[in-house]
Motif scaffolding. Structure first.
Motif, PDB file in Angstrom:
ATOM      1  N   ARG A   1      -4.118 -75.977 -37.492  1.00 43.92           N
ATOM      2  CA  ARG A   1      -3.657 -75.154 -38.503  1.00 43.92           C
ATOM      3  C   ARG A   1      -2.972 -75.717 -39.745  1.00 43.92           C
ATOM      4  O   ARG A   1      -3.253 -75.183 -40.859  1.00 43.92           O
ATOM      5  CB  ARG A   1      -2.656 -74.226 -37.765  1.00 43.92           C
TER       6      ARG A   1
ATOM      7  N   ALA B   1      -4.147 -75.023 -43.396  1.00 45.46           N
ATOM      8  CA  ALA B   1      -3.147 -74.347 -44.428  1.00 45.46           C
ATOM      9  C   ALA B   1      -2.961 -75.128 -45.826  1.00 45.46           C
ATOM     10  O   ALA B   1      -2.934 -74.737 -46.742  1.00 45.46           O
ATOM     11  CB  ALA B   1      -1.731 -74.318 -43.849  1.00 45.46           C
TER      12      ALA B   1
ATOM     13  N   LEU C   1      -5.880 -68.744 -44.623  1.00 43.35           N
ATOM     14  CA  LEU C   1      -5.074 -68.919 -43.143  1.00 43.35           C
ATOM     15  C   LEU C   1      -4.321 -67.752 -42.486  1.00 43.35           C
ATOM     16  O   LEU C   1      -3.492 -67.743 -43.469  1.00 43.35           O
ATOM     17  CB  LEU C   1      -4.521 -70.285 -42.906  1.00 43.35           C
ATOM     18  N   LEU C   2      -4.714 -67.176 -41.487  1.00 42.08           N
ATOM     19  CA  LEU C   2      -3.744 -66.278 -41.010  1.00 42.08           C
ATOM     20  C   LEU C   2      -2.491 -66.567 -40.354  1.00 42.08           C
ATOM     21  O   LEU C   2      -2.468 -67.572 -39.814  1.00 42.08           O
ATOM     22  CB  LEU C   2      -4.694 -65.254 -40.086  1.00 42.08           C
TER      23      LEU C   2
ATOM     24  N   GLU D   1      -0.048 -67.295 -37.707  1.00 42.68           N
ATOM     25  CA  GLU D   1      -0.254 -67.813 -36.270  1.00 42.68           C
ATOM     26  C   GLU D   1      -0.177 -66.720 -35.320  1.00 42.68           C
ATOM     27  O   GLU D   1       0.604 -65.482 -35.202  1.00 42.68           O
ATOM     28  CB  GLU D   1       1.056 -68.617 -35.841  1.00 42.68           C
TER      29      GLU D   1
ATOM     30  N   LYS E   1      -2.645 -64.442 -35.338  1.00 40.54           N
ATOM     31  CA  LYS E   1      -3.574 -63.399 -35.706  1.00 40.54           C
ATOM     32  C   LYS E   1      -4.906 -63.598 -35.579  1.00 40.54           C
ATOM     33  O   LYS E   1      -5.426 -64.624 -36.366  1.00 40.54           O
ATOM     34  CB  LYS E   1      -3.095 -62.967 -37.330  1.00 40.54           C
TER      35      LYS E   1
ATOM     36  N   PRO F   1      -8.989 -63.403 -36.704  1.00 41.26           N
ATOM     37  CA  PRO F   1      -9.484 -62.867 -37.785  1.00 41.26           C
ATOM     38  C   PRO F   1     -10.812 -61.726 -37.319  1.00 41.26           C
ATOM     39  O   PRO F   1     -11.043 -61.731 -36.253  1.00 41.26           O
ATOM     40  CB  PRO F   1     -10.723 -64.456 -38.171  1.00 41.26           C
TER      41      PRO F   1
ATOM     42  N   VAL G   1     -11.430 -65.475 -43.745  1.00 40.21           N
ATOM     43  CA  VAL G   1     -10.180 -65.465 -43.150  1.00 40.21           C
ATOM     44  C   VAL G   1     -10.371 -66.512 -42.023  1.00 40.21           C
ATOM     45  O   VAL G   1     -11.565 -66.157 -41.415  1.00 40.21           O
ATOM     46  CB  VAL G   1      -9.537 -64.149 -42.590  1.00 40.21           C
TER      47      VAL G   1
ATOM     48  N   ASN H   1      -8.417 -69.028 -38.634  1.00 40.78           N
ATOM     49  CA  ASN H   1      -7.258 -69.305 -37.753  1.00 40.78           C
ATOM     50  C   ASN H   1      -7.782 -70.171 -36.588  1.00 40.78           C
ATOM     51  O   ASN H   1      -8.917 -70.155 -36.360  1.00 40.78           O
ATOM     52  CB  ASN H   1      -6.672 -67.890 -37.449  1.00 40.78           C
TER      53      ASN H   1
END
Length: 346
Positions: A260, A264, A275-276, A278, A280, A282, A294, A296
């Motif tokens: 992640r 990011a 990046l959504l 943490e 969450k 897409p 999007v 993640n």
């Protein structure tokens, strides 16, 4: 650039071509000079696409009848093989091809997966693979741009930064992908009738989908070694939207949190890739009708593995929107020009 960009859109009667027209209408620099669709030549766009009735657009013509001397940029939304055969004859234009004809660098690989010899193999070395966020330097003043396929766009946005950083193992990548019905094109097909598609999910291209060599080619470039993926696409009963779930094996010492962090960092300044938060997940509804993507990362229950998920609109970021983004970069325009529309929801 103050001069209007005289633009021809070939294949304007298909879903991709029509969405390109939709986006071009709000682009302040584009002048839609010619629209081509051989099977609909002589008809108005409003006759084919009623939602264009309020707009003054050129009538459709045969692609061969376009006066390319009066064109600055050509968008090719034609089927593979037909696209390269025509586009290779166009002089002195920026050509942005949305077919598969210039994505693969090997003419032999193209013939293996598409069933015919490449029509213009001499042009393959000059074609720029236009995954916008990773090709900016090469796109500047490029004359021939190959827009990525929709599945490759989603997969590459999810995985290229992780492979470039050595955070995941190239040898073990499994991808399950889902796409709306527009991804199959507008031609009449029994399998795409409402009664056939609604209330069902259909896997297809099992073990041999044409986007596989394209994905492997670009992941291999990111990894610095050959990559072989397991890839299974599915047709789902929505009009537009695409979601990929990538199961990856992490390199020693890496965690979902470090994956992640890499995404990011890579996408922090990107206008279209996000990046959504943490946890969450897409979803296609987050990007519908827009050029946004999007992504993640989630932990897998199997130690050492992670799940990377990405969602795009297959007709916009996966096709026509990315084509305009590439044009903007190639011509020195603001990258987001004409693509600022927020996603549609509900």
């Amino acid at each position: 650039m103050s001069k209007r960009i005289r633009t021809a859109i070939l294949g304007a009667s298909g879903y991709t071509g029509a969405d390109l027209v939709r986006l071009a209408l709000t682009h302040p620099q584009i002048e839609i000079t010619a629209l081509a669709a051989n099977s609909k030549a002589g008809q108005s766009m409003a006759a084919i696409w009623p939602h264009f009735a309020p707009y003054q657009l050129p009538d459709l013509t045969a692609a061969e009848a376009v006066d390319f001397a009066a064109i600055d940029v050509v968008f090719g939304c034609l089927p593979h093989a037909a696209s390269a055969s025509l586009l290779s004859t166009i002089p002195d234009c920026t050509v942005i091809d949305l077919s598969a004809d210039f994505r693969l660098k090997s003419a032999e690989t193209y013939a293996q997966w598409y069933g015919n010899a490449h029509p213009s193999p001499h042009l393959l070395p000059a074609a720029v693979y236009g995954l916008s966020e990773f090709a900016r330097d090469d796109l500047v003043e490029a004359q021939l741009i190959a827009c990525p396929g929709c599945y490759p766009t989603a997969v590459l946005l999810a995985l290229v930064p992780l492979l470039e950083a050595g955070l995941i193992t190239p040898a073990r990548i499994t991808i399950n992908a889902l796409s709306g019905v527009t991804g199959a094109g507008r031609a009449a097909k029994e399998a795409n009738l409402f009664a056939e598609v609604a209330e069902a999910v259909h896997p297809y291209g099992l073990g041999h989908h044409r986007h596989m060599p394209e994905i492997e080619q670009q992941l291999g470039l990111a990894a610095g070694e050959a990559v072989t993926i397991s890839f299974t696409p599915h047709l789902i009963p929505i009009n537009r939207g695409e979601l990929v779930t990538c199961i990856v094996e992490m390199a020693a010492g890496e965690t979902p949190a470090s994956l992640r962090a890499a995404l990011a960092s890579r996408y922090a300044e990107e206008p279209f890739v996000h990046l959504l938060p943490e946890g969450k997940a897409p979803a296609t509804r987050m990007v519908r009708g827009s050029n946004h993507a999007v992504v993640n990362v989630f932990p897998d229950r199997i130690a050492g593995r992670a799940i990377v998920v990405a969602a795009i609109d297959n007709l916009v970021k996966g096709s026509s929107g990315q084509a305009i983004q590439n044009m903007n970069i190639a011509l020195g325009l603001p990258e987001t020009m004409g693509l600022e529309a927020a996603p549609l929801f509900p």
